[in-house]
Motif scaffolding. Structure first.
Motif, mmCIF file in Angstrom:
data_model
loop_
_atom_site.group_PDB
_atom_site.id
_atom_site.type_symbol
_atom_site.label_atom_id
_atom_site.label_comp_id
_atom_site.label_asym_id
_atom_site.label_seq_id
_atom_site.Cartn_x
_atom_site.Cartn_y
_atom_site.Cartn_z
ATOM 1 N N TYR A 230 16.681 -4.605 8.136
ATOM 2 C CA TYR A 230 17.923 -4.150 7.507
ATOM 3 C C TYR A 230 17.624 -3.627 6.103
ATOM 4 C CZ TYR A 230 19.439 -7.330 11.186
ATOM 5 O OH TYR A 230 19.602 -7.971 12.391
ATOM 6 N N ALA A 231 18.428 -2.670 5.686
ATOM 7 C CA ALA A 231 18.263 -2.103 4.342
ATOM 8 C C ALA A 231 18.825 -3.046 3.284
ATOM 9 C CB ALA A 231 18.965 -0.749 4.257
ATOM 10 N N ASN A 232 18.346 -2.900 2.073
ATOM 11 C CA ASN A 232 18.874 -3.588 0.882
ATOM 12 C C ASN A 232 18.726 -5.105 0.911
ATOM 13 O OD1 ASN A 232 19.745 -1.113 -0.263
ATOM 14 N ND2 ASN A 232 21.566 -1.171 1.046
ATOM 15 N N ILE A 233 17.796 -5.628 1.690
ATOM 16 C CA ILE A 233 17.578 -7.078 1.691
ATOM 17 C C ILE A 233 17.087 -7.555 0.315
ATOM 18 C CG2 ILE A 233 16.162 -8.947 2.648
ATOM 19 C CD1 ILE A 233 18.470 -8.123 4.435
ATOM 20 N N PRO A 234 16.104 -6.921 -0.309
ATOM 21 C CA PRO A 234 15.684 -7.364 -1.653
ATOM 22 C C PRO A 234 16.827 -7.292 -2.665
ATOM 23 C CG PRO A 234 14.015 -5.938 -0.697
ATOM 24 C CD PRO A 234 15.214 -5.836 0.189
ATOM 25 N N TYR A 235 17.606 -6.223 -2.627
ATOM 26 C CA TYR A 235 18.731 -6.087 -3.557
ATOM 27 C C TYR A 235 19.770 -7.171 -3.322
ATOM 28 C CZ TYR A 235 23.024 -4.182 -5.591
ATOM 29 O OH TYR A 235 24.190 -4.022 -6.290
ATOM 30 N N ARG A 236 19.999 -7.526 -2.075
ATOM 31 C CA ARG A 236 21.026 -8.518 -1.736
ATOM 32 C C ARG A 236 20.756 -9.851 -2.417
ATOM 33 N NH1 ARG A 236 24.709 -9.332 2.201
ATOM 34 N NH2 ARG A 236 24.161 -7.358 3.193
ATOM 35 N N PHE A 237 19.487 -10.246 -2.489
ATOM 36 C CA PHE A 237 19.159 -11.571 -3.014
ATOM 37 C C PHE A 237 18.664 -11.564 -4.462
ATOM 38 C CE2 PHE A 237 18.682 -11.917 1.614
ATOM 39 C CZ PHE A 237 19.565 -12.965 1.863
ATOM 40 N N PHE A 238 18.281 -10.381 -4.960
ATOM 41 C CA PHE A 238 17.707 -10.332 -6.311
ATOM 42 C C PHE A 238 18.325 -9.264 -7.196
ATOM 43 C CE2 PHE A 238 14.428 -12.072 -3.493
ATOM 44 C CZ PHE A 238 14.256 -13.315 -4.093
ATOM 45 N N GLY A 239 19.216 -8.458 -6.660
ATOM 46 C CA GLY A 239 19.952 -7.521 -7.488
ATOM 47 C C GLY A 239 19.158 -6.325 -7.969
ATOM 48 N N GLU A 240 19.556 -5.826 -9.140
ATOM 49 C CA GLU A 240 19.031 -4.576 -9.675
ATOM 50 C C GLU A 240 17.517 -4.569 -9.815
ATOM 51 O OE1 GLU A 240 19.863 -0.691 -11.095
ATOM 52 O OE2 GLU A 240 21.254 -2.216 -10.352
ATOM 53 N N GLY A 241 16.926 -5.730 -10.067
ATOM 54 C CA GLY A 241 15.486 -5.798 -10.277
ATOM 55 C C GLY A 241 14.680 -5.283 -9.108
ATOM 56 N N LEU A 242 15.155 -5.464 -7.881
ATOM 57 C CA LEU A 242 14.432 -5.022 -6.692
ATOM 58 C C LEU A 242 15.191 -3.944 -5.928
ATOM 59 C CD1 LEU A 242 12.943 -8.384 -5.327
ATOM 60 C CD2 LEU A 242 11.915 -6.703 -6.862
ATOM 61 N N LYS A 243 16.106 -3.254 -6.593
ATOM 62 C CA LYS A 243 16.891 -2.229 -5.919
ATOM 63 C C LYS A 243 16.035 -1.060 -5.458
ATOM 64 C CE LYS A 243 21.174 0.419 -6.405
ATOM 65 N NZ LYS A 243 22.288 0.821 -7.306
ATOM 66 N N ALA A 244 14.893 -0.851 -6.062
ATOM 67 C CA ALA A 244 14.024 0.267 -5.692
ATOM 68 C C ALA A 244 13.495 0.140 -4.266
ATOM 69 C CB ALA A 244 12.852 0.355 -6.665
ATOM 70 N N PHE A 245 13.557 -1.081 -3.690
ATOM 71 C CA PHE A 245 13.024 -1.309 -2.349
ATOM 72 C C PHE A 245 14.183 -1.383 -1.359
ATOM 73 C CE2 PHE A 245 10.251 -3.215 -5.510
ATOM 74 C CZ PHE A 245 9.035 -2.605 -5.210
ATOM 75 N N SER A 246 14.484 -0.288 -0.715
ATOM 76 C CA SER A 246 15.612 -0.256 0.219
ATOM 77 C C SER A 246 15.253 -0.967 1.523
ATOM 78 C CB SER A 246 16.022 1.193 0.491
ATOM 79 O OG SER A 246 17.040 1.229 1.476
ATOM 80 N N ARG A 247 14.238 -0.492 2.198
ATOM 81 C CA ARG A 247 13.786 -1.130 3.446
ATOM 82 C C ARG A 247 12.255 -1.127 3.442
ATOM 83 N NH1 ARG A 247 13.592 0.929 9.193
ATOM 84 N NH2 ARG A 247 13.262 -0.952 10.409
ATOM 85 N N PRO A 248 11.661 -1.976 2.630
ATOM 86 C CA PRO A 248 10.219 -1.894 2.373
ATOM 87 C C PRO A 248 9.371 -2.545 3.466
ATOM 88 C CG PRO A 248 11.146 -3.689 1.129
ATOM 89 C CD PRO A 248 12.304 -3.007 1.803
ATOM 90 N N GLN B 250 2.547 1.285 -10.609
ATOM 91 C CA GLN B 250 1.168 1.642 -10.854
ATOM 92 C C GLN B 250 1.079 3.012 -11.537
ATOM 93 O OE1 GLN B 250 -1.618 0.061 -7.588
ATOM 94 N NE2 GLN B 250 0.236 0.598 -6.461
ATOM 95 N N SER B 251 -0.118 3.350 -11.987
ATOM 96 C CA SER B 251 -0.302 4.598 -12.716
ATOM 97 C C SER B 251 -0.050 5.824 -11.843
ATOM 98 C CB SER B 251 -1.721 4.656 -13.302
ATOM 99 O OG SER B 251 -2.692 4.424 -12.303
ATOM 100 N N ASN B 252 -0.089 5.649 -10.507
ATOM 101 C CA ASN B 252 0.244 6.769 -9.611
ATOM 102 C C ASN B 252 1.721 6.779 -9.234
ATOM 103 O OD1 ASN B 252 0.471 4.623 -7.874
ATOM 104 N ND2 ASN B 252 -0.991 5.381 -6.365
ATOM 105 N N SER B 253 2.524 5.958 -9.893
ATOM 106 C CA SER B 253 3.982 5.870 -9.727
ATOM 107 C C SER B 253 4.417 5.086 -8.492
ATOM 108 C CB SER B 253 4.627 7.270 -9.687
ATOM 109 O OG SER B 253 4.368 7.958 -10.892
ATOM 110 N N ASP B 254 3.492 4.486 -7.761
ATOM 111 C CA ASP B 254 3.875 3.646 -6.622
ATOM 112 C C ASP B 254 4.400 2.306 -7.115
ATOM 113 O OD1 ASP B 254 3.209 5.516 -4.766
ATOM 114 O OD2 ASP B 254 1.285 4.626 -4.209
ATOM 115 N N TYR B 255 5.461 1.842 -6.462
ATOM 116 C CA TYR B 255 6.039 0.539 -6.768
ATOM 117 C C TYR B 255 5.453 -0.526 -5.854
ATOM 118 C CZ TYR B 255 9.851 2.834 -9.333
ATOM 119 O OH TYR B 255 10.586 3.562 -10.217
ATOM 120 N N ILE B 256 5.280 -1.721 -6.407
ATOM 121 C CA ILE B 256 4.936 -2.894 -5.609
ATOM 122 C C ILE B 256 5.889 -4.009 -6.027
ATOM 123 C CG2 ILE B 256 3.173 -4.564 -4.947
ATOM 124 C CD1 ILE B 256 1.064 -2.586 -5.703
#
Length: 883
Positions: free
Chosen positions: A403-421, A366-372
């Motif tokens: 657990y941390a890195n669940i999004p990264y585990r299944f989707f890789g670099e694209g969702l790496k920004a979300f460690s434990r969201p 978003q324009s305020n730099s928040d990721y979704i």
């Protein structure tokens, strides 16, 4: 963490596209192979080739995007260079029929441009000397021998008086001739470099790829040797590539794009070939997939400045390829250790979670730099059974992964920004954010349907680019304005901000799409531009009122040679406007016009108002004798003129009775008691010499010329009609249709027999209209249910013809614009003040939607005029946009 964008692409395209017009029309049909490519240095940033015929010139001469990106001064300079040199009669025979290449190369500060033109025949040096030295009186030409080659120096002798600051044209440029090729540049050192055989050139396989994919039927083609993209981007950026940009810039190989022409969009499509080592790059994983329909962009908030949506078609190969890619990353051992830990707590939890995942995911900034982040779910019930194991429930259906890195585990670099969201489940997707407040704010936007897709710019983008791909990168220029400024270095930041010389602020968006193609990509790059020629941007005229529009615009006949426009504003003033936008006359009416305005064969106009007044006046605004006159009850719809045995009668519906008047405004006898049970719905229809109406009590009434009730059809049961009455005919029998509050469509025959022919689950308060918009002999049924439009063909089994989902609710009534004596075009306005026009097959008419308030008109405004869109904005003006 900061994202970066592919800003460099939008800037280099400026130079590439703009020069096509100025160097591309040497009027010869011959198509040469791209010989000069093999002479270009290995560090070439990109190459463009374009045709040299008059067609190219005609296509691009009014293409505003050129000037918007390259700048007004540069455009003018290129034009002068072309006119003075390439159009010179002495030089034209040497390059006529040759393909022109334009390439971009590194220099100490910025980029140098090289033009390469293959000569149609070998030119003797002495002849060339004589030709150049006498080429034009506007240049001083001299020669010098450097590094064994002869370089011609052209010094401009004129000043540019086109602009106020009287800037000089580029004072010096250089030309050399080697191997039957003219090379020209403003950078003399570049000519030395390109002719130096010791300098490494583009690889043979790249030259071959470029030549094979050069579409000679396209106005121009862009070649990108991808190994030089990181260096190219560094010219524009003031910091290192961020997470998103790194996914793209390190892909080795080559790309070829051909242009598709559209006035309000830069459209480049082609192929991207990936070289060896692609298994190390994340984006390359999608090259093994097939394109899919991407839908997550429908849910991104209106504040989104950029997003990347990813999708895969085959989950088995995706997870296999992803695991192989992850095994080459630095955190792989940590990922393996975590897997063992999770499986100890619950065996098979990770595989169970993987089984509920679908193949579409995305991240929006978003324009305020928040990721979704967004993840689609294919099995919601199974997710519900394991969600407490994979995540903890905080409150209000909000979760956080255990657990941390669940999004990264299944989707890789694209969702790496979300460690434990944190995340919430909405429909069939998980919506994630790193801050709880971001999730809460998103839920509010979701409830209000405050989405990116609701904007006019995005709708234009969506119409042009489509949604089938494996990777889509998108950036919204307005939302990302601060971000872009902070990313560009000072020189290019100035160009981006400058709106007098450049037009970058008039681009709504920039996007890149990649679709898997057997290990490579089909690629598309688009820039959506607010062209002054686009419908709704540049009006032919405006007309000022004192308050907002409440009725119209209508277009009527004024005389045998001219028509006029009729509108009513909020203070009840009625204006007649000439097709040129000038005022013909205006007058104040008693009350607001109800329903439509009718024009009679004598060109007089007939209407009623909510102040119980019946008006009939001529096209000059003068009321006819007997008018205006009062009517006995408040009208609920417009008057109808019926012909009863040679006598014309004006019929006007009110709440529960029909009023009848003669053509001089006098009341007709016998109609005082023409009352009905319930409220009359819609207009009066005239069928088989009878006036027919439907009422809210589920009844249909028939009246004769004297106002007598000849028949009443009462639908059995507790039925409440909610729609006007539609009439069709079949086998010489009239058939009526009406809908009720339960969403049922009733078919009623003249003998009183009736049955339900369609049951649907429309919400309470849905609206129904009947009009011929599909070219058949009978009207279609138009349903508006919140933000959902459906159109049905009437019959024993009504068939849906088309549907359309708007991003906002539809409150305004639809509009119907005549395109023949019996057929209309459907117009609709939504809550976002966007107006839509639909073609016969249900597709949006070209150029729509357009910004405007709900009341508008589309069609001719004079006998011999083209089509116009008449609409209003909040400044109380009527705008006439040609189309």
């Amino acid at each position: 963490m900061r994202n970066t964008i592919i800003v460099s692409v939008l800037l280099f395209i400026a130079v590439v596209v703009a020069s096509v017009f100025y160097f591309g029309d040497l009027n010869n049909e011959q198509k040469e192979y791209v010989g000069p490519v093999q002479h270009l240095p290995e560090d070439t940033y990109l190459v463009a080739s374009f045709l040299n015929d008059a067609t190219t010139d005609n296509i691009f001469k009014d293409f505003e995007i050129f000037e918007a990106m390259l700048g007004k001064h540069a455009m003018h300079q290129l034009k002068q260079l072309k006119q003075n040199l390439l159009r010179n009669k002495a030089l034209s025979p040497l390059v006529g029929g040759a393909e022109i290449l334009m390439s971009f190369h590194p220099e100490k500060e910025g980029i140098s441009t090289l033009f390469s033109i293959h000569s149609s025949e070998k030119v003797d040096q002495a002849v060339l000397d004589q030709t150049f030295l006498t080429l034009s009186k506007k240049y001083k030409v001299s020669t010098q021998d450097t590094a064994g080659i002869r370089i011609y120096q052209f010094a401009n002798l004129e000043r540019d008086t086109t602009f106020k600051d009287d800037q000089p044209l580029d004072s010096l440029f250089y030309v050399t001739y080697q191997d039957n090729i003219f090379f020209s540049s403003l950078n003399k050192g570049l000519l030395v470099k390109v002719t130096d055989k010791k300098i490494e050139k583009l690889k043979e396989n790249q030259v071959t790829f470029f030549n094979e994919h050069n579409n000679r039927n396209a106005p121009f083609t862009v070649y990108i040797p991808q190994q030089n993209i990181p260096a190219f981007i560094s010219v524009f950026k003031q910091n290192k590539p961020g997470d998103f940009l790194r996914q793209f810039v390190n892909l080795k190989g080559e790309t070829v794009w051909n242009i598709n022409f559209k006035q309000d969009a830069l459209m480049l499509t082609g192929e991207s070939h990936l070289a060896e080592g692609k298994d190390k790059e994340y984006i390359a994983l999608f090259a093994n997939q097939s394109k899919t329909t991407q839908k997550l962009y429908n849910y991104f908030p209106s504040t989104t400045m950029l997003y990347v949506e990813y999708s895969f078609s085959d989950s088995k190969s995706w997870f296999e390829d992803l695991t192989l890619w992850q095994s080459k990353q630095d955190n792989y051992k940590q990922l393996q250790g975590q897997s063992q830990e999770i499986n100890k707590s619950k065996e098979g939890l990770l595989s169970d979670f993987q089984s509920v995942l679908a193949g579409d995911f995305a991240v929006a900034e978003q324009s305020n730099s928040d990721y979704i982040g967004f993840i689609t779910i294919q099995d919601s019930s199974r997710l519900d059974s394991i969600i407490d194991d994979i995540a903890e429930n905080l409150s209000d259906s909000t979760y956080r992964f255990r657990y941390a890195n669940i999004p990264y585990r299944f989707f890789g670099e694209g969702l790496k920004a979300f460690s434990r969201p944190y995340f919430v489940k909405i429909n069939d997707m998980l919506v994630m954010a790193n801050q709880l407040s971001t999730i809460q704010e998103y839920k509010r936007k979701w409830k209000n349907k405050d989405f990116l897709i609701a904007s006019l710019g995005f709708k234009n983008y969506e119409q042009i680019q489509g949604n089938e791909a494996n990777v889509t990168f998108f950036i919204n220029t307005k939302n990302a304005n601060n971000f872009i400024n902070n990313t560009l270095n000072s020189d290019y930041r100035k160009k981006f901000r400058e709106d007098e010389e450049y037009g970058y602020q008039d681009f709504y968006s920039w996007s890149l799409q990649l679709s898997g193609n057997a290990g490579n990509f089909l690629s598309r790059f688009y820039g959506i531009y607010k062209s002054k020629n686009r419908l709704g941007v540049t009006p032919s005229w405006t007309y000022s009122m004192g308050s907002r529009l409440i009725k119209g615009p209508y277009v009527f006949e004024q005389s045998d040679t001219s028509q006029f426009i009729l509108v009513q504003e909020q203070d009840h003033t009625v204006h007649a406007i000439h097709p040129s936008g000038t005022k013909l006359w205006s007058t104040l009416f008693a009350g607001r016009i109800i329903g439509d305005v009718k024009q009679l064969p004598d060109r007089s106009l007939l209407l009623v108002t909510d102040r119980r007044r019946l008006y009939r006046f001529d096209s000059s605004g003068k009321t006819l004798q007997g008018f205006s006159t009062s009517v006995s009850a408040e009208p609920t719809s417009n008057p109808e003129i019926v012909d009863w045995n040679g006598q014309q009668v004006i019929l006007i519906p009110s709440k529960n009775r029909i009023m009848a008047y003669d053509m001089e405004g006098g009341p007709m006898s016998g109609w005082d008691n023409s009352t009905v049970e319930g409220d009359i719905l819609g207009n009066i229809v005239f069928v088989d010499n009878q006036a027919v109406v439907a009422t809210s009590y589920g009844r249909v009434y028939f009246f004769d010329q004297q106002g007598n009730k000849t028949k009443e059809i009462d639908i059995e049961g507790d039925v409440s009609f909610v729609s006007p009455l539609a009439v069709t005919s079949k086998d010489n029998e009239y058939i009526y249709y009406c809908t009720d509050s339960d969403g049922k469509v009733h078919q009623i025959k003249s003998d009183g027999s009736n049955n339900v022919v369609l049951e649907n689950q429309w919400k309470k308060g849905y609206s129904v209209y009947f009009k011929n918009i599909n070219g058949t002999t009978s009207p279609e049924m138009i349903i508006i249910d919140g933000s959902y439009l459906q159109v049905f063909e009437l019959g024993d089994n009504p068939r849906q013809i088309f549907d359309y989902t708007f991003t906002k609710e539809i409150d305004a009534e639809p509009l119907f614009f005549p395109i023949s004596s019996s057929m209309f075009q459907l117009g609709i306005a939504d809550e976002e003040n966007l107006v839509y026009l639909f073609a016969e097959n249900g597709s949006l008419a070209d150029g729509f939607p357009v910004e405007g308030l709900p009341l508008f008109y589309y069609g001719k405004i004079n006998y011999n005029s083209g089509n116009y869109l008449l609409t209003t904005k909040r400044d109380f003006k009527i705008y006439a946009f040609p189309h």
